[in-house]
Design an enzyme around this catalytic site. Structure first.
Site, PDB file in Angstrom:
ATOM      1  N   TYR A   1       0.866  -1.269  -0.198  1.00 32.39           N
ATOM      2  CA  TYR A   1       0.254   0.138  -0.007  1.00 32.39           C
ATOM      3  C   TYR A   1       0.837   1.314   0.062  1.00 32.39           C
ATOM      4  O   TYR A   1       0.528   2.049  -0.878  1.00 32.39           O
ATOM      5  CB  TYR A   1      -0.979  -0.114   1.303  1.00 32.39           C
TER       6      TYR A   1
ATOM      7  N   LYS B   1       1.131   4.132  -2.786  1.00 32.54           N
ATOM      8  CA  LYS B   1       0.734   5.220  -3.066  1.00 32.54           C
ATOM      9  C   LYS B   1       2.109   6.075  -3.004  1.00 32.54           C
ATOM     10  O   LYS B   1       1.835   7.266  -3.494  1.00 32.54           O
ATOM     11  CB  LYS B   1      -0.136   5.452  -1.505  1.00 32.54           C
TER      12      LYS B   1
END
Length: 197
Positions: free
Chosen positions: A103, A107
């Protein structure tokens, strides 16, 4: 307000193109695109499988790229458009104590993609920016199991509270409006000061 709901897998080019084609067929063009699809599966780095890595990147980065590209082609052709991507404060810091390597990396990729498109497309009338929210108070994190984790997060946030959806709405409206015409490639961080510590 006229709206339409569509189901699409943003990691599939054909789904993204169908979605954009449907919008253009209904309203004639695309002026604003807000890319907000994302997933997070928490695993320690040494336990992160290639399947988890690929699934996370397919939605969070590949899907965002496909949506930017499909909407961007229309916007570039008409000489105007606003693209707003959702990154995360995880693009700036390593949130803890949860483990979320895929993640965080995806991002960070959203921010760099936004910066790159922002520089490439601004002179053709298309602004590309992103927001990086902190932890947002949603039903997903109100479970009994997560209460200790939420208390820990609150100790890391100078504002002393989680973000509300309303904390993000004005930023998105600003980035979608003509008020932000001179802003591009920017990562607008909205996290109550958490990334400052």
């Amino acid at each position: 307000i006229k709206s339409i709901a569509l189901t699409a897998d943003v990691s599939k080019p054909e789904d993204v193109q169908r979605m954009v084609d449907t919008i253009v067929a209904r309203w004639g063009t695309v002026h604003i695109a807000c890319n907000n699809a994302g997933i997070n599966m928490n695993s320690a780095s040494e336990d992160t499988s290639l399947e988890e890595w690929d699934k996370t990147f397919n939605v969070n980065l590949r899907g965002l790229f496909l949506c930017c590209q499909a909407a961007g082609r229309i916007m570039l052709n008409q000489g105007y458009g606003k693209i707003i991507n959702t990154a995360s404060m995880a693009s700036l810091i390593v949130p803890h104590p949860q483990k979320q390597l895929a993640y965080n990396a995806s991002k960070a990729g959203v921010v760099k993609l936004t910066q790159t498109l922002g520089t490439e497309w601004i002179d053709r009338g298309v602004n590309v920016n992103c927001i990086s929210p902190g932890i947002v108070d949603t039903p997903l994190i109100r479970s009994k199991d997560l209460r200790p984790l939420v208390r820990r997060w609150l100790g890391d946030i100078p504002a002393g509270r989680l973000a509300q959806a309303t904390d993000l709405q004005a930023a998105v409206v600003y980035l979608a409006s003509e008020a932000s015409d001179y802003m591009t490639g920017h990562n607008l961080v909205i996290e109550g000061g958490q990334s400052l510590w």
